[in-house]
Each structure stands twice: as structure tokens, then as C-alpha cells.
Enzyme design. Structure first.
Site, PDB file in Angstrom:
ATOM      1  N   HIS A 144      50.287  57.187  40.840  1.00 30.09           N
ATOM      2  CA  HIS A 144      49.706  58.117  39.860  1.00 30.09           C
ATOM      3  C   HIS A 144      49.402  57.488  38.497  1.00 30.09           C
ATOM      4  O   HIS A 144      49.681  58.071  37.445  1.00 30.09           O
ATOM      5  CB  HIS A 144      50.645  59.304  39.662  1.00 30.09           C
ATOM      6  CG  HIS A 144      50.790  60.199  40.879  1.00 30.09           C
ATOM      7  ND1 HIS A 144      49.878  60.241  41.894  1.00 30.09           N
ATOM      8  CD2 HIS A 144      51.776  61.089  41.217  1.00 30.09           C
ATOM      9  CE1 HIS A 144      50.270  61.113  42.809  1.00 30.09           C
ATOM     10  NE2 HIS A 144      51.423  61.634  42.427  1.00 30.09           N
ATOM     11  N   HIS A 219      47.171  67.888  39.690  1.00 29.52           N
ATOM     12  CA  HIS A 219      48.429  67.895  40.449  1.00 29.52           C
ATOM     13  C   HIS A 219      49.173  69.222  40.303  1.00 29.52           C
ATOM     14  O   HIS A 219      50.398  69.241  40.120  1.00 29.52           O
ATOM     15  CB  HIS A 219      49.301  66.727  39.984  1.00 29.52           C
ATOM     16  CG  HIS A 219      50.213  66.184  41.027  1.00 29.52           C
ATOM     17  ND1 HIS A 219      51.256  66.926  41.558  1.00 29.52           N
ATOM     18  CD2 HIS A 219      50.256  64.992  41.656  1.00 29.52           C
ATOM     19  CE1 HIS A 219      51.899  66.188  42.443  1.00 29.52           C
ATOM     20  NE2 HIS A 219      51.306  65.010  42.532  1.00 29.52           N
ATOM     21  N   GLU A 356      45.867  68.095  46.464  1.00 32.57           N
ATOM     22  CA  GLU A 356      45.320  67.099  45.537  1.00 32.57           C
ATOM     23  C   GLU A 356      44.068  66.483  46.137  1.00 32.57           C
ATOM     24  O   GLU A 356      44.165  65.610  46.995  1.00 32.57           O
ATOM     25  CB  GLU A 356      46.340  65.988  45.291  1.00 32.57           C
ATOM     26  CG  GLU A 356      47.676  66.432  44.794  1.00 32.57           C
ATOM     27  CD  GLU A 356      48.739  65.367  45.051  1.00 32.57           C
ATOM     28  OE1 GLU A 356      48.519  64.184  44.774  1.00 32.57           O
ATOM     29  OE2 GLU A 356      49.806  65.737  45.566  1.00 32.57           O
TER      30      GLU A 356
HETATM   31  C1  BGC Z   1      52.894  62.305  46.066  1.00 31.29           C
HETATM   32  C2  BGC Z   1      54.367  62.440  46.322  1.00 31.29           C
HETATM   33  C3  BGC Z   1      55.062  62.432  45.008  1.00 31.29           C
HETATM   34  C4  BGC Z   1      54.517  63.564  44.170  1.00 31.29           C
HETATM   35  C5  BGC Z   1      55.122  63.640  42.800  1.00 31.29           C
HETATM   36  C6  BGC Z   1      52.447  63.450  45.239  1.00 31.29           C
HETATM   37  O1  BGC Z   1      51.108  63.320  44.944  1.00 31.29           O
HETATM   38  O2  BGC Z   1      52.153  62.216  47.237  1.00 31.29           O
HETATM   39  O3  BGC Z   1      54.845  61.408  47.151  1.00 31.29           O
HETATM   40  O4  BGC Z   1      56.433  62.583  45.175  1.00 31.29           O
HETATM   41  O5  BGC Z   1      53.151  63.429  44.029  1.00 31.29           O
HETATM   42  O6  BGC Z   1      55.066  62.414  42.200  1.00 31.29           O
END
Ligand code: BGC
Length: 392
Positions: A144, A219, A356
Site C-alpha cells: 500500500h 480502501h 478494492e
Molecule cells: C490487503 C490485506 C491487508 C489490508 C490492510 C488489504 O488490501 O489485501 O492483506 O491486511 O489491506 O492493510
């Protein structure tokens, strides 16, 4: 004669009275309309970050009274209030009630995630013969956007629009060359638009001055029951995808795209989440639930309907439309009851799910996946819609 006079007098009085009543009705109706259902944006101070930057909250309200709150810290959607079948308004996204909570380590609640959402294996990729190294903030991988991604910066307000049919706020962020290890100055904008059909459009744009990689998403964690102390296992989910992206133990794509046929990953017809998630399947075990990217059908059509979630008790429906090739469906597997919820409780495992929309994870290291490279002179543009409705 006197009687006739009296009669015409009382008729006049009656007419005047009726006119007054009609006027009053009109006035009442007008003011009611103004109070309850004028499309508008309200703005207020939300807080100041530890780095002394001011954060603003925008409340986008439509004619039906549905509203979305967005803060300039992380471009985060903090609230989406929408009605159930009885018209009861509830917040259907997970969020905190203070800036300090958003500043602490948290699972990206409502954030605009970038410059690269999802994982990049070993925090490394190469582009035009150059190797780039990113911070490893998820085991050996980059997740991310790194240590300080787009979710942790204060975005600038570029434009606020109020029209009779939509309201929008456009936020901008300049990610500097080599920030978090990514090449190129990336000028990014995200625009949140609330429409009268109860849809929230999220529109991203980005340009760069050096070849780079980009993959942006929102998110938000949804819980259509409107109460984050409920589990999401009673939601029905439908995803228009014939394939998904299998992953290894550190949630990095194996490189193949697998068919959903005869697997618990088949959401082409709506499935009750609680039924499907308990299947014994190696990929579900790896993710401790669903934490996978679905290969959305009909990518050549561009912007199209790709997924739905339905919560039968409240009657709320969420439909997702996007132009993206993939969608990470994440069932809040790592929410562990340690983060405080505004209702006094905590956010437990499976108290929210994410849709997402994005390019596939680790695409910069996977030559067979659609490219996430952006070159100077080109514009990255993508649009996703979350549309809310109800049904019996
Ligand atoms: C990911 C997860 C992660 C979450 C929070 C999601 O987009 O796929 O693996 O734990 O985000 O970070």
C-alpha cells in the site's frame, strides 16, 4: 338581504383563510425542502496532525439526505450514511472518531491508497533497466505505498463543486521523485462525487515526469448492517469474475490466474459469505479468509458493473462499477479487536469487507499481468463507483 351579505362576507373570509393556509403550506414545504434535501457540501476543521498540518472534513449531502464524509488526511472516506429499507440512516463504513486514531497504525480505513496499492514482492521492481527498492512494511514485501503512503499525507483541496445534481470535492497530492522509493514526481488527484442516485464516484488522475508505476484505490471497509459490531458473514456477495489471482504464503501472486469454477472463489452467482468462507481451501487458509484479487470480466468494456453486496436484514445493497481489471476482495481477516470503534466497542475480525478496485498485485514483477507503468506525457485515469440502494 342581510343574510345574503353575511354569506358573501363569510365566503370572503373563508377564501382568505384558505389562501393563507395554502401559502403557509407552500412556505412550510419550501423550508422543509431546504432543510432536508438540498444537495450541498458542508466543510469544517477536523484536526491538526502531529506535524502541525490542518485537516479539513467535507460532508457531501444529496437530496435524499445520504451523506459521505471525506477528510484531507489520507483522502479518507470516514462516513457513508445511507438508509435501510425502513429509511433508517446508518453509517456503512468503518472509521474512527478522531484524527489521532487515523494517524496511528491502522488498516487503511477509507483511505486513498497509493502510489501502489497491494503488495510488491520483496519491495523491489525494475523499470527501464533500473532496479528500485521500496520500504518493506509487510514482511519482506512492500504494501500500500510503503511506510508513508498516500493514506498518511494531507491532501490539498483543489476544487469544490456544488450543483443541483451532484456535489464533489477534488483533492491533490504531489508525491515527490523517489518518495518511498518510487521514481518520478507524481501529481495525483482524487475526486469524490456524490450524486442524487445515491452513488459515490471516485475518480483518480495522475501524471509523472519520469517513468513510474501507479495503482490507486479506495480502501473503505463496508458493513451494510450499519453497525460495525456485527459480522459481515451475513452479507451476500457477487463478483463478475471467471478467474482470480492465487497467492503464496506471503500473499504474493504465484503468477498464474486460476479459474473460479468449482471453487469457493466462484461468486458469479451471489453467495452468502458465512457459507463460503468456511470451505476448506488452501487459498482461504493462506488468507485466513478472502484476501485475493479477482480478475474482473469484460475489462475491454471499460467502466462496468463488477460486484454487488447485499445485506438482507437491512435490505441495503452496494453495487461496484469500475474500469479496472481487478478487485481485491478482503474480508477484514486481520482486524483483531484491538482498534477502538466510535460506538465504544472494537473492530473485530470480519467486521468489514473491502472491494478494492485495482490492477493486480505485484504487476511490476509479473510480465503477464496488465501493466501499471505510467510514462511522462500519459495520464493515469480511473473511475470507481459505489452505488447504494435497498431491496426486499
Ligand atoms: C490487503 C490485506 C491487508 C489490508 C490492510 C488489504 O488490501 O489485501 O492483506 O491486511 O489491506 O492493510
Amino acid at each position: 338581504m342581510r343574510l345574503a351579505k353575511l354569506n358573501s362576507f363569510s365566503i370572503n373570509i373563508f377564501i382568505i383563510l384558505m389562501l393563507c393556509l395554502a401559502c403557509k403550506k407552500k412556505i412550510d414545504h419550501k423550508s422543509l425542502k431546504k432543510q432536508k434535501s438540498v444537495m450541498r457540501i458542508e466543510k469544517c476543521y477536523y484536526g491538526t496532525t502531529v506535524d502541525k498540518e490542518e485537516v479539513t472534513l467535507f460532508k457531501l449531502i444529496n437530496e435524499g439526505g445520504i451523506y459521505v464524509e471525506v477528510i484531507t488526511f489520507g483522502g479518507r472516506v470516514t462516513t457513508i450514511k445511507c438508509p435501510d429499507l425502513q429509511g433508517k440512516m446508518d453509517n456503512v463504513v468503518l472509521g474512527f472518531d478522531s484524527l489521532s486514531q487515523y494517524e496511528k497504525k491502522n488498516p487503511y480505513f477509507g483511505a486513498a491508497v497509493g502510489r501502489y496499492v497491494n503488495r510488491i514482492a520483496n519491495g523491489r521492481f525494475s523499470l527501464e533497466g533500473e532496479v528500485y527498492t521500496l520500504a518493506k512494511n509487510n514482511g519482506d514485501n512492500s504494501l500500500h505505498g510503503g511506510l508513508k503512503g498516500f493514506d498518511k499525507v494531507v491532501w490539498i483541496v483543489e476544487e469544490v463543486k456544488e450543483t443541483p445534481s451532484f456535489v464533489s470535492v477534488k483533492l491533490a497530492y504531489l508525491s515527490k521523485d523517489m518518495e518511498e522509493g518510487f521514481p518520478g514526481n507524481l501529481q495525483t488527484t482524487v475526486t469524490y462525487t456524490l450524486n442524487n442516485d445515491n452513488s459515490l464516484n471516485i475518480h483518480y488522475e495522475a501524471i509523472t515526469d519520469k517513468t513510474t508505476i501507479v495503482n490507486l484505490t479506495n480502501h473503505s471497509y463496508f458493513n451494510l448492517s450499519g453497525d460495525c459490531s456485527n459480522s459481515i458473514l451475513d452479507h451476500e456477495v457477487q463478483i463478475n469474475a471467471n478467474k482470480y489471482v492465487p497467492v503464496n504464503k506471503s500473499l504474493i501472486p504465484t503468477g498464474t490466474l486460476a479459474s473460479v469454477e468449482h471453487t469457493p472463489f466462484d461468486f458469479r452467482a451471489a453467495q452468502l459469505l458465512g457459507d463460503v468462507i468456511k470451505n476448506n481451501h488452501e487459498q482461504i487458509e493462506i488468507g485466513d479468509g478472502f484476501d485475493h484479487c479477482w480478475v474482473l470480466n469484460n475489462v475491454s468494456k471499460g467502466y462496468r458493473s463488477v460486484a454487488k453486496a447485499y445485506h438482507s436484514l437491512s435490505g441495503r445493497v452496494l453495487e461496484v462499477l469500475t474500469d479496472q481489471p481487478g478487485m481485491q476482495f478482503y474480508t477484514g481477516n486481520f482486524l483483531d479487536g484491538t482498534l477502538p470503534a466510535p460506538n465504544g466497542g472494537v473492530f473485530n475480525k470480519r467486521s468489514g469487507f473491502c472491494f478494492e478496485t485495482q490492477h493486480f498485485p505485484d504487476a511490476p514483477n509479473q510480465p503477464k499481468f496488465p501493466s501499471t507503468t505510467l510514462v511522462p506525457g500519459e495520464k493515469y485515469r480511473t473511475k470507481t463507483t459505489f452505488k447504494f440502494s435497498t431491496k426486499y
